[in-house]
Motif scaffolding. Structure first.
Motif, PDB file in Angstrom:
ATOM      1  N   ARG A 150      36.833  42.168  47.406  1.00 57.53           N
ATOM      2  CA  ARG A 150      36.040  42.941  46.443  1.00 57.53           C
ATOM      3  C   ARG A 150      36.836  44.127  45.929  1.00 57.53           C
ATOM      4  O   ARG A 150      36.837  44.428  44.750  1.00 57.53           O
ATOM      5  CB  ARG A 150      34.759  43.454  47.107  1.00 57.53           C
ATOM      6  CG  ARG A 150      33.759  42.357  47.383  1.00 57.53           C
ATOM      7  CD  ARG A 150      32.437  42.906  47.920  1.00 57.53           C
ATOM      8  NE  ARG A 150      31.513  41.836  48.171  1.00 57.53           N
ATOM      9  CZ  ARG A 150      31.096  41.441  49.377  1.00 57.53           C
ATOM     10  NH1 ARG A 150      31.503  42.082  50.448  1.00 57.53           N
ATOM     11  NH2 ARG A 150      30.271  40.433  49.497  1.00 57.53           N
ATOM     12  N   MET A 151      37.540  44.805  46.865  1.00 55.46           N
ATOM     13  CA  MET A 151      38.251  46.014  46.497  1.00 55.46           C
ATOM     14  C   MET A 151      39.482  45.699  45.655  1.00 55.46           C
ATOM     15  O   MET A 151      39.720  46.311  44.633  1.00 55.46           O
ATOM     16  CB  MET A 151      38.659  46.761  47.770  1.00 55.46           C
ATOM     17  CG  MET A 151      39.264  48.118  47.530  1.00 55.46           C
ATOM     18  SD  MET A 151      39.587  48.948  49.106  1.00 55.46           S
ATOM     19  CE  MET A 151      41.152  48.234  49.531  1.00 55.46           C
ATOM     20  N   ASP A 154      37.986  42.018  42.739  1.00 58.08           N
ATOM     21  CA  ASP A 154      36.775  42.025  41.916  1.00 58.08           C
ATOM     22  C   ASP A 154      36.537  43.352  41.205  1.00 58.08           C
ATOM     23  O   ASP A 154      36.177  43.386  40.038  1.00 58.08           O
ATOM     24  CB  ASP A 154      35.544  41.686  42.778  1.00 58.08           C
ATOM     25  CG  ASP A 154      35.710  40.336  43.449  1.00 58.08           C
ATOM     26  OD1 ASP A 154      36.559  39.549  42.995  1.00 58.08           O
ATOM     27  OD2 ASP A 154      34.996  40.060  44.430  1.00 58.08           O
ATOM     28  N   ASP A 155      36.709  44.459  41.911  1.00 57.82           N
ATOM     29  CA  ASP A 155      36.419  45.765  41.320  1.00 57.82           C
ATOM     30  C   ASP A 155      37.656  46.424  40.721  1.00 57.82           C
ATOM     31  O   ASP A 155      37.611  47.563  40.301  1.00 57.82           O
ATOM     32  CB  ASP A 155      35.784  46.710  42.357  1.00 57.82           C
ATOM     33  CG  ASP A 155      34.261  46.564  42.389  1.00 57.82           C
ATOM     34  OD1 ASP A 155      33.738  45.784  41.564  1.00 57.82           O
ATOM     35  OD2 ASP A 155      33.606  47.218  43.217  1.00 57.82           O
ATOM     36  N   GLN A 156      38.761  45.720  40.715  1.00 61.05           N
ATOM     37  CA  GLN A 156      40.011  46.288  40.229  1.00 61.05           C
ATOM     38  C   GLN A 156      40.238  45.807  38.802  1.00 61.05           C
ATOM     39  O   GLN A 156      40.293  44.607  38.569  1.00 61.05           O
ATOM     40  CB  GLN A 156      41.143  45.792  41.152  1.00 61.05           C
ATOM     41  CG  GLN A 156      42.468  46.453  40.947  1.00 61.05           C
ATOM     42  CD  GLN A 156      42.410  47.940  41.219  1.00 61.05           C
ATOM     43  OE1 GLN A 156      41.738  48.387  42.122  1.00 61.05           O
ATOM     44  NE2 GLN A 156      43.084  48.714  40.386  1.00 61.05           N
TER      45      GLN A 156
ATOM     46  N   ARG B 364      28.593  52.526  37.709  1.00 58.46           N
ATOM     47  CA  ARG B 364      29.554  51.535  37.222  1.00 58.46           C
ATOM     48  C   ARG B 364      28.867  50.178  37.408  1.00 58.46           C
ATOM     49  O   ARG B 364      28.942  49.561  38.466  1.00 58.46           O
ATOM     50  CB  ARG B 364      30.860  51.611  38.017  1.00 58.46           C
ATOM     51  CG  ARG B 364      31.939  50.696  37.438  1.00 58.46           C
ATOM     52  CD  ARG B 364      33.296  50.931  38.099  1.00 58.46           C
ATOM     53  NE  ARG B 364      34.289  50.025  37.551  1.00 58.46           N
ATOM     54  CZ  ARG B 364      34.515  48.798  38.021  1.00 58.46           C
ATOM     55  NH1 ARG B 364      33.821  48.316  39.034  1.00 58.46           N
ATOM     56  NH2 ARG B 364      35.443  48.030  37.462  1.00 58.46           N
ATOM     57  N   GLN B 369      31.245  46.888  44.844  1.00 59.60           N
ATOM     58  CA  GLN B 369      31.395  47.803  45.973  1.00 59.60           C
ATOM     59  C   GLN B 369      31.029  49.210  45.528  1.00 59.60           C
ATOM     60  O   GLN B 369      31.098  49.527  44.347  1.00 59.60           O
ATOM     61  CB  GLN B 369      32.851  47.850  46.444  1.00 59.60           C
ATOM     62  CG  GLN B 369      33.274  46.704  47.342  1.00 59.60           C
ATOM     63  CD  GLN B 369      34.680  46.928  47.901  1.00 59.60           C
ATOM     64  OE1 GLN B 369      35.521  47.521  47.251  1.00 59.60           O
ATOM     65  NE2 GLN B 369      34.914  46.452  49.098  1.00 59.60           N
TER      66      GLN B 369
END
Lengths: 436, 789
Positions: A150-151, A154-156, B364, B369
């Motif tokens: 995720r880190m 996905d969220d990058q 966001r 996350q």
């Protein structure tokens, strides 16, 4: 007077002045474990590392992400090391530890004060002999790996770039998935699946143990025997050789992401590592994007200012990899115009031989890279392990510069012509989600 | 003469675990000796300091130029100081940007410029060339307007990159919260502030602060001390002289072809000075410096222009380029220009001074996350006697160790995150504490609870001997490993000067570390950890986390912030003339089927399904004209909640527990009982307003505010093109307090002549995506459904 001074200096510091060549000794234990020793007494630290010849390309297509998952799992302990204590031993000894996984191999290492070498050997032998692979550890690390995904992906912003590229560039070869793999596969895998993977790949005959730094060779050899001789050899690791069929037409796609600035990715099929052609490809990568005077940077970032940043990276993998060029568009620039400029630079390399001046620049850049890779003892250990495991030739740590310097201007032009063809590439446009 | 201090690394390898095992961890050998060499320090006459460390293991040399400049509050032009760093390599009197780039790459050098210096390294044979570049950038950067504009485009693009990077947002907003915008550390760079940056100030900053008195040059690697001193002296000895003198010197000492070429393009000042007497590789002697400097001054005073024909055509454009900056053509004038900016030491120190925890949330929507940061500023200078014990305390809480408490708890025990860490940084002006992790959205509140718990626990209880020893061993190990890199020794020496550290600061490092006790650690926790007076910043999906954060706030509530740390305000534009709130509602009613069609309905039964943590969820709601209502929520076939409204009274059944609803809760249910609440706004006594036009993901939408009798505000969004309702935000009253419920309506499909949304996404602490399975209209419903027994 001056001459005497120089002689004196030479007399006093002989060990320091010739250490550019990395001296090492290597041998196999009876169980097939390959051992490489490199002595360097400059700093009282020692690196103990093990490179296992297993990466994401060795995975079952239905169980992807295993090699990387093991990178997490193998800190869980052993019958002699309680859960969580692996790191504690190292940290208590004043050392540090980590691991990483690529498509081709997995690497574990500890950097320890030199008096703690034996501890490092014991820990690595425990990991190789009987690491704890159980439900508790599997469940915890499952969640941790999901958070990692995720880190990092996905969220990058642009985080999915590699995955989106690889799954299109390869159709058959296991490079089509990334080491992080599929969370569904990791979820679905059983304890037995993990145990099987461990027994197949985490065996002495599929590993290289590297010790580098401040240690006594004879004493260390005895310790290596003490801790590793008793580990039985595993079955010979049979590797599937999957040959990716030739690409016949350009593949293009548009990917939507949570980004503000569009990006262009061009990924060309490339040769495998440690081949004459791949050395030329790496020099070509430098020509295109190493430094502000490199061709892509100069055209896209400096002259036209169409791109915020550019890069051209050859992925030198064990099987044929990719040369990946990418550009993040500056505000107001379109991917179309950026791609056009990138193409024009590629055509220029194909059509005109580079000048001697530019060629000289590439040579000094590559020499600087090769020399600085040996700045730290941990870097040397990594280089030794990689040269042995992936190139089958430990001596490459001392000869790689020669390989790069034997590349000619014509070689660079030739690989540009042969590989940087439209029908040999994947082109992705990354665009902001709201745009469509 | 190198002094070598010998220290014994006393690592007490405590063998507290590994008992009762077959194979035990081997014992450590004799502790190795840790040597800390001293760098050679050499001061130039003009005040510049050299720090030299010889290391001949590899044929490489690295240079670090560090300018000791106090941070300034850039006020409305945040980004100006960064621009200085951007442009240090963008043109010198000798070379244009393009030429500099080429020279660097031809040396095979890697380099990076900062607003307070330059780092560059390369092979030994490139060392003098690299030193040339650094000296030019430090002493004669020209800051061409063209390059400033290029860098501006780049910085604007970089600013926009932050918008989508949750970690960058967290760090930017964290700075605003920790330091406040009035402090140099907390003033974010925005498109707006970049618009205020101009060449005058960039150049003035450089002229004011890039002086030899502020300069430290660190040379490490395969270069003898004598050679290094000679090479540096040759290049830097005239730094600090008046500009005109400098020009003269530069001109007479710069060499060869490159210089002539650049003279054409870029070296306007040199051209003005008219001293293009390049003599390659000539060492400038004191004599000819004085002479040429005098000449230069004379030339500048008079109207005489350069006689070199090559440079003449360029003068106009170069003058235009520099016109603004000539104000700041020397150090004193430049300092005058800079006087309007306050320095960090003038702003005043502020430590953590919050009365209670302050929760800030940056939305966001695409995040899976939450990036959590528990943070505040504090006063802890690098030379503070507490610094060592604080380092150990933070090491135990969340420093680098894999087994530090935060990582052990949040990663290894709970698997909330890939990694959880804390930092407690000392700083000359204002330091900071920060603890955080990136965790999956659903555990955001649990993770914050654990972080605060770990902080509190450090205050309440002594740490164990085992973890104290482990942390000390780790810090000692890391200290010793860092000595492998000769640049460390230089860094130590530099730090000693910059931060006024005691002479034996590093020599006594291991002894001081060893002396830290459990009591010290707890005292430090009590002094520096503030789990009840911290900013708790979350960057993540607001719809899913908002409600979970309220419990951490005091009276202030969760503060929504934008990515620059300003209070978040939805950007609304004015609705076009003629659009009224009544019309928005009427258009909606027409769009979904028309008033008559809607009014004629007798009943509706809607069945929807969703998935919650892998379990199937079903929601069935029954409505009977005029105002009877029942809804039933089942999870995995088990009834979890039932709401019944018979037109007068309402009850809920939750896991078999029956509760009668009164007052506001009863009113809320009576609104739910309406098949189309939009038809009844007046009947219920709602006040409705049109707020404006909002930008949603799907396009423009009219935003209206509905105020119910009890004063609750409900916000609804109607698509300006399709006229359909697309979003609703409502504060629901629950027994736990107010809960924000956000609902998105998508996929409208026609059933019996009326449009119904078939995808309904609702977030209230958790996101549920409902898909409509069936809609039955006007069937006869069993009366018992609505009976309250």
């Amino acid at each position: 007077m001056r001459k005497i001074l120089i002689m004196l200096l030479l007399g006093v510091l002989p060990a320091l002045s010739f250490s550019q060549k990395i001296a090492y000794e290597e041998f196999d234990l009876d169980n097939g474990l390959h051992v490489i020793l490199h002595e360097d007494h400059n700093t009282p630290i020692v690196v103990v590392s093990v490179m296992y010849h297993v990466g994401s390309k060795d995975e079952d297509p239905e169980l992807t992400g295993f090699a990387h998952f093991f990178e997490h799992l193998l800190f869980e302990g052993s019958p002699n090391i309680d859960r969580g204590d692996f790191a504690k031993y190292v940290e208590n000894a004043g050392g540090m530890l980590n691991a990483n996984t690529t498509q081709d191999r997995t690497y574990y290492y500890e950097v320890l004060p030199s008096n703690q070498l034996e501890l490092g050997l014991w820990l690595e032998s425990e990991r190789m002999k009987h690491a704890t692979v159980d439900q508790k550890g599997i469940e915890t690390q499952r969640e941790v790996v999901k958070e990692e995904k995720r880190m990092r992906y996905d969220d990058q912003p642009y985080g999915t770039m590699m995955g989106e590229t690889m799954k299109r560039a390869y159709t058959k070869h296991p490079y089509r998935w990334l080491p992080i793999g599929s969370m569904e596969h990791i979820n679905a895998a059983t304890e037995q699946d993990f145990i099987d993977f461990y027994k197949k790949f985490y065996v002495p005959n599929n590993a290289a143990l590297v010790i580098a730094g401040d240690f006594n060779v004879e004493e260390t050899k005895a310790h290596i025997k003490k801790y590793f001789n008793g580990i039985p050899a595993g079955q010979k690791v049979e590797r599937l050789s999957i040959v990716e069929p030739e690409q016949l037409a350009e593949i293009r796609a548009v990917v939507e992401d949570n980004i503000q600035l569009p990006a262009v990715i061009q990924a060309y099929r490339a040769p495998q590592r440690n081949t004459k052609e791949q050395y030329a490809m790496e020099m070509l990568g430098k020509l295109l994007s190493d430094g502000n005077s490199s061709r892509l940077h100069k055209t896209l970032v400096e002259k036209t200012q169409k791109a915020l940043t550019v890069g051209a990276f050859p992925f030198s993998l064990e099987d044929p990899g990719l040369m990946m060029a990418f550009a993040i568009c500056n505000m107001g620039a379109t991917p179309e115009e950026v791609e056009k400029l990138m193409d024009a630079e590629v055509e220029r390399v194909q059509n005109e031989l580079i000048t001697d001046e530019e060629f000289k620049k590439l040579q000094i850049q590559v020499e600087t890279d090769v020399v600085s890779a040996n700045r730290r003892i941990a870097g040397i250990a990594d280089n030794l392990a990689t040269s042995y495991t992936l190139d089958g030739n430990t001596a490459l740590v001392n000869s790689s510069l020669k390989e790069y310097l034997s590349v000619t201007k014509e070689d660079i032009q030739a690989v540009a012509k042969k590989y940087l063809k439209k029908e040999n590439r994947v082109v992705l446009y990354y665009v902001p989600k709201s745009q469509n | 003469m190198k002094k070598i201090l010998i220290l014994t690394l006393a690592l007490c390898a405590t063998q507290v675990f590994a008992q009762g095992k077959k194979s035990k961890a081997p014992k450590a050998g004799e502790a190795p000796v840790v040597r800390i060499a001293e760098p050679t320090v050499h001061k130039l006459k003009n005040g510049m300091t050299l720090l030299l460390v010889e290391d001949h293991r590899l044929p490489m040399v690295s240079f670090q130029l560090k300018m000791d400049i106090e941070p300034i509050d850039e006020m409305e032009m945040a980004g100006m100081v960064d621009m200085v760093g951007e442009l240090l390599g963008a043109g010198t009197m000798r070379s244009s940007k393009e030429e500099l780039d080429l020279r660097i790459d031809q040396l095979g050098a890697t380099y990076i410029t900062f607003s307070d210096g330059i780092y560059a390294s390369g092979l030994k044979r490139s060392a003098l060339g690299i030193l040339d570049l650094i000296s030019e950038m430090a002493m004669s950067s020209t800051f061409p307007q063209k390059e400033l504009e290029k860098s501006m485009t780049k910085m604007l693009s970089s600013v926009s990159l932050v918008e989508n990077d949750p970690n960058a947002i967290s760090s930017q907003v964290g700075d605003v919260l920790r330091y406040s915008k009035a402090h140099p550390y907390g003033n974010p760079v925005t498109e707006e502030t970049l618009g205020q940056v101009n060449r005058k100030y960039v150049k003035a900053y450089y002229d004011a602060f890039f002086t030899p008195q502020n300069a430290y040059l660190v040379v490490v690697g395969d270069m003898g001390n004598a050679e290094a001193i000679e090479a540096v002296t040759k290049r830097f000895q005239h730094w600090g002289k008046k500009d005109a003198e400098k020009r003269a010197i530069k001109q007479s000492s710069s060499s060869g072809k490159m210089s002539a070429a650049s003279g054409e393009q870029n070296s306007g000042k040199a051209a003005d000075a008219g001293l293009n007497t390049a003599d390659s590789d000539k060492v400038v002697t004191r004599d000819n410096v004085e002479r040429s400097a005098t000449e230069a001054v004379a030339k500048e005073k008079g109207p005489t222009r350069a006689t070199n024909s090559k440079t003449k055509p360029q003068t106009t454009s170069l003058n235009a380029d520099q016109s603004a900056s000539e104000v700041a053509s020397n150090n004193e004038q430049a300092l005058g220009v800079m006087a309007r900016f306050k320095k960090a030491s003038q702003i005043g120190k502020k430590g953590a001074n919050l009365k209670e925890n302050h929760v800030a949330l940056v939305d966001r929507p695409s995040s899976v996350q939450s990036v959590i940061d528990v943070t505040y500023s504090l006063i802890l200078t690098p030379n503070d006697p507490n610094a060592m014990a604080v380092k150990v305390m933070n090491g135990i809480l969340g420093g680098g160790a894999f087994n530090a408490r935060l990582n052990k708890n949040l990663r290894e025990d709970k698997a909330f995150t890939y990694g959880a860490y804390s930092s407690l940084n000392s700083d000359k002006y204002v330091g900071a504490f920060s603890a955080g992790a990136s965790v999956r959205t659903s555990v955001t509140d649990s993770a914050i609870t654990e972080i605060l718990y770990e902080m509190q626990n450090m205050i309440d209880e002594d740490v164990s001997d085992e973890e104290l020893q482990l942390t000390k061993n780790m810090i000692a190990g890391s200290f010793s490993r860092s000595l492998e890199d000769p640049r460390t020794i230089a860094r130590f020496a530099l730090n000693k000067t910059l931060y006024h550290l005691p002479a034996d600061h590093y020599k006594s490092f291991l002894q001081r570390l060893d002396a830290v006790s459990k009591e010290d650690v707890r005292a430090m926790a009590q002094l520096y950890l503030h789990p009840n007076n911290a900013h708790i910043l979350v960057v993540g999906n607001k719809d899913e986390v908002y409600n979970k954060l309220e419990k951490f706030t005091g009276r202030t509530g969760v503060e929504p912030l934008d990515i620059y740390g300003n209070r978040y305000r939805e950007e609304l534009t004015q609705a076009p003339p003629g659009v009224t709130v009544g019309q928005v509602i009427d258009d909606y009613i027409t769009a979904i089927g028309g008033r008559e069609n809607l009014m004629g309905r007798k009943s509706e039964t809607i069945t929807m399904s969703a998935e919650m943590q892998g379990m199937p969820v079903e929601l069935v709601s029954y409505r009977q004209y005029p105002n009877k209502y029942m809804s039933k929520l089942t999870v995995q076939g088990r009834e979890m909640q039932k709401v019944v409204f018979d037109g007068v009274n309402a009850v809920t059944h939750e896991m078999g527990k029956k509760t009668e609803l009164v007052e506001i809760e009863l009113a809320d249910v009576s609104y739910d009982a309406e098949m189309n609440l939009e038809l009844k706004h007046k009947d219920f006594g709602f006040e409705i307003y049109l707020l404006g036009v909002a930008q949603l993901k799907g396009g423009e939408a009219y935003k209206i505010n509905i105020i119910t009798m009890d004063g609750t505000g409900i916000k609804e969004y109607y698509d300006s093109v399709t006229k359909l309702k697309v979003k609703r935000e409502e504060e629901r009253h629950t027994r736990e307090g107010m809960t924000l419920v956000t609902t998105y309506y998508d996929d409208y499909q026609e059933v019996g002549g009326i449009l119904f949304p078939h995808k309904i996404t609702q977030s209230a602490g958790m996101k549920l995506e409902f898909t409509v399975k069936s809609i039955e209209l006007d069937t006869k419903l069993d009366k018992e459904l609505f009976e309250i027994d």
